[in-house]
Design a protein around this motif. Structure first.
Motif, PDB file in Angstrom:
ATOM      1  N   LYS A   1       0.987  -1.205  -0.099  1.00  0.00           N
ATOM      2  CA  LYS A   1      -0.004  -0.140   0.063  1.00  0.00           C
ATOM      3  C   LYS A   1       0.891   1.461   0.037  1.00  0.00           C
ATOM      4  N   LEU A   2       1.978   1.104   0.415  1.00  0.00           N
ATOM      5  CA  LEU A   2       3.100   2.364   0.586  1.00  0.00           C
ATOM      6  C   LEU A   2       4.296   1.866  -0.218  1.00  0.00           C
ATOM      7  N   LYS A   3       5.171   2.942  -0.487  1.00  0.00           N
ATOM      8  CA  LYS A   3       6.474   2.573  -1.215  1.00  0.00           C
ATOM      9  C   LYS A   3       7.135   2.023  -0.046  1.00  0.00           C
ATOM     10  N   SER A   4       7.924   0.907  -0.394  1.00  0.00           N
ATOM     11  CA  SER A   4       8.743   0.036   0.721  1.00  0.00           C
ATOM     12  C   SER A   4       9.874  -0.633  -0.104  1.00  0.00           C
ATOM     13  N   ARG A   5      10.651  -0.992   0.835  1.00  0.00           N
ATOM     14  CA  ARG A   5      11.918  -1.836   0.083  1.00  0.00           C
ATOM     15  C   ARG A   5      12.311  -2.964   1.258  1.00  0.00           C
ATOM     16  N   TYR A   6      12.420  -3.873   0.637  1.00  0.00           N
ATOM     17  CA  TYR A   6      12.839  -5.458   1.364  1.00  0.00           C
ATOM     18  C   TYR A   6      13.803  -6.254   0.380  1.00  0.00           C
ATOM     19  N   ASN A   7      14.934  -6.520   1.197  1.00  0.00           N
ATOM     20  CA  ASN A   7      15.863  -7.295   0.567  1.00  0.00           C
ATOM     21  C   ASN A   7      16.643  -6.524  -0.653  1.00  0.00           C
ATOM     22  N   GLY A   8      16.994  -5.143  -0.842  1.00  0.00           N
ATOM     23  CA  GLY A   8      17.442  -4.551  -1.787  1.00  0.00           C
ATOM     24  C   GLY A   8      16.338  -4.104  -3.107  1.00  0.00           C
ATOM     25  N   LYS A   9      15.163  -4.590  -2.879  1.00  0.00           N
ATOM     26  CA  LYS A   9      14.182  -4.300  -3.944  1.00  0.00           C
ATOM     27  C   LYS A   9      13.243  -3.189  -3.674  1.00  0.00           C
ATOM     28  N   ARG A  10      13.104  -2.231  -4.387  1.00  0.00           N
ATOM     29  CA  ARG A  10      11.908  -1.463  -4.115  1.00  0.00           C
ATOM     30  C   ARG A  10      10.357  -1.865  -4.605  1.00  0.00           C
ATOM     31  N   PHE A  11       9.601  -1.428  -3.894  1.00  0.00           N
ATOM     32  CA  PHE A  11       8.007  -1.577  -4.333  1.00  0.00           C
ATOM     33  C   PHE A  11       7.171  -0.665  -4.257  1.00  0.00           C
ATOM     34  N   ASN A  12       6.418  -0.274  -5.039  1.00  0.00           N
ATOM     35  CA  ASN A  12       5.621   0.694  -5.222  1.00  0.00           C
ATOM     36  C   ASN A  12       4.030   0.108  -4.772  1.00  0.00           C
ATOM     37  N   PRO A  13       3.428   1.336  -4.356  1.00  0.00           N
ATOM     38  CA  PRO A  13       1.663   0.695  -4.062  1.00  0.00           C
ATOM     39  C   PRO A  13       1.249   0.058  -5.392  1.00  0.00           C
TER      40      PRO A  13
ATOM     41  N   SER B   1       4.174  -9.032  -4.013  1.00  0.00           N
ATOM     42  CA  SER B   1       5.467 -10.020  -3.903  1.00  0.00           C
ATOM     43  C   SER B   1       5.311 -11.113  -2.856  1.00  0.00           C
ATOM     44  N   ASN B   2       5.917 -12.215  -3.080  1.00  0.00           N
ATOM     45  CA  ASN B   2       5.797 -13.372  -2.279  1.00  0.00           C
ATOM     46  C   ASN B   2       7.085 -13.226  -1.399  1.00  0.00           C
ATOM     47  N   ILE B   3       6.924 -12.852   0.186  1.00  0.00           N
ATOM     48  CA  ILE B   3       8.007 -12.831   0.914  1.00  0.00           C
ATOM     49  C   ILE B   3       7.836 -13.777   1.992  1.00  0.00           C
ATOM     50  N   PRO B   4       8.874 -13.843   2.835  1.00  0.00           N
ATOM     51  CA  PRO B   4       8.796 -14.503   4.324  1.00  0.00           C
ATOM     52  C   PRO B   4       7.655 -14.161   5.142  1.00  0.00           C
ATOM     53  N   GLU B   5       6.929 -15.080   5.651  1.00  0.00           N
ATOM     54  CA  GLU B   5       5.771 -14.819   6.622  1.00  0.00           C
ATOM     55  C   GLU B   5       6.174 -13.663   7.715  1.00  0.00           C
ATOM     56  N   ASP B   6       7.294 -13.778   8.387  1.00  0.00           N
ATOM     57  CA  ASP B   6       7.529 -12.937   9.686  1.00  0.00           C
ATOM     58  C   ASP B   6       7.559 -11.635   8.945  1.00  0.00           C
ATOM     59  N   VAL B   7       8.292 -11.458   8.012  1.00  0.00           N
ATOM     60  CA  VAL B   7       8.353  -9.951   7.351  1.00  0.00           C
ATOM     61  C   VAL B   7       7.045  -9.365   6.620  1.00  0.00           C
ATOM     62  N   ALA B   8       6.371 -10.470   6.154  1.00  0.00           N
ATOM     63  CA  ALA B   8       4.984  -9.954   5.738  1.00  0.00           C
ATOM     64  C   ALA B   8       4.236  -9.409   6.813  1.00  0.00           C
ATOM     65  N   LYS B   9       4.085 -10.335   7.938  1.00  0.00           N
ATOM     66  CA  LYS B   9       3.234  -9.887   8.937  1.00  0.00           C
ATOM     67  C   LYS B   9       3.647  -8.527   9.532  1.00  0.00           C
ATOM     68  N   ARG B  10       4.914  -8.240   9.438  1.00  0.00           N
ATOM     69  CA  ARG B  10       5.332  -6.771  10.118  1.00  0.00           C
ATOM     70  C   ARG B  10       5.133  -5.761   9.139  1.00  0.00           C
ATOM     71  N   LEU B  11       5.089  -6.073   8.060  1.00  0.00           N
ATOM     72  CA  LEU B  11       4.489  -4.991   6.768  1.00  0.00           C
ATOM     73  C   LEU B  11       3.079  -4.772   6.898  1.00  0.00           C
ATOM     74  N   VAL B  12       2.182  -5.737   7.093  1.00  0.00           N
ATOM     75  CA  VAL B  12       0.733  -5.604   7.115  1.00  0.00           C
ATOM     76  C   VAL B  12       0.331  -5.197   8.605  1.00  0.00           C
ATOM     77  N   ASN B  13       1.262  -5.346   9.713  1.00  0.00           N
ATOM     78  CA  ASN B  13       0.847  -4.885  10.989  1.00  0.00           C
ATOM     79  C   ASN B  13       0.972  -3.288  10.839  1.00  0.00           C
ATOM     80  N   CYS B  14       2.047  -2.834  10.370  1.00  0.00           N
ATOM     81  CA  CYS B  14       2.736  -1.504  10.018  1.00  0.00           C
ATOM     82  C   CYS B  14       1.630  -0.568   9.272  1.00  0.00           C
ATOM     83  N   GLY B  15       1.064  -1.347   8.464  1.00  0.00           N
ATOM     84  CA  GLY B  15      -0.081  -0.636   7.428  1.00  0.00           C
ATOM     85  C   GLY B  15       0.633  -0.464   6.109  1.00  0.00           C
ATOM     86  N   ALA B  16       1.739  -1.031   5.684  1.00  0.00           N
ATOM     87  CA  ALA B  16       2.466  -0.906   4.543  1.00  0.00           C
ATOM     88  C   ALA B  16       1.831  -1.723   3.402  1.00  0.00           C
ATOM     89  N   ALA B  17       1.109  -2.787   3.831  1.00  0.00           N
ATOM     90  CA  ALA B  17       0.906  -3.893   2.760  1.00  0.00           C
ATOM     91  C   ALA B  17      -0.420  -4.625   3.269  1.00  0.00           C
TER      92      ALA B  17
END
Length: 132
Positions: free
Chosen positions: A6-18, A22-38
């Motif tokens: 939902k927000l511009k983000s960066r994970y593992n050196g790659k940039r993501f736009n709203p 992306s398919n990413i590890p569960e722990d990272v995905a949960k953090r991004l969802v909890n903070c409102g970025a995805a």
């Protein structure tokens, strides 16, 4: 886990736009969802809490009912609320490695994020002058 940003983000050196997925590890995905970025794309299985009684509605669970704040003898929300102002709380969250979204959040939302990440004790253990 499959998420959509939902927000511009960066994970593992790659940039993501709203709007990007992306398919990413569960722990990272949960953090991004909890903070409102995805948000999650994959559907989660609904558990019938009525033990299979047909014709009765499924009763949703409230996560706050699952964790008893008195179980550890501490009410983290109250402790965090009283110890930090909003800006210091945001800095403290980032200090312990929590991804805090760039959008403006309420103090209670920041506290909920810290507790959901399991970092409440770490934040409370920070020295008073950690951000100086």
């Amino acid at each position: 886990m499959l998420i959509e940003f939902k927000l511009k983000s960066r994970y593992n050196g790659k940039r993501f736009n709203p709007g990007e997925q992306s398919n990413i590890p569960e722990d990272v995905a949960k953090r991004l969802v909890n903070c409102g970025a995805a948000f999650f794309i994959e559907k989660k299985t609904i558990v019938d809490l009525n033990d299979g009684k047909e014709g009765e509605p499924v009763i949703p669970t409230n996560d706050s009912e699952l964790v008893d704040p008195d179980e550890t003898g501490k009410d983290y929300h109250k402790l965090l609320y009283n110890k930090f102002n909003k800006e210091t709380l945001k800095e403290a969250a980032m200090e312990v490695g929590i991804l805090v979204p760039a959008i403006e959040q309420k103090k209670d939302d920041l506290i909920a994020l810290i507790i959901a990440e399991g970092k409440a004790e770490e934040v409370l253990a920070l020295p008073e002058d950690f951000n100086e």
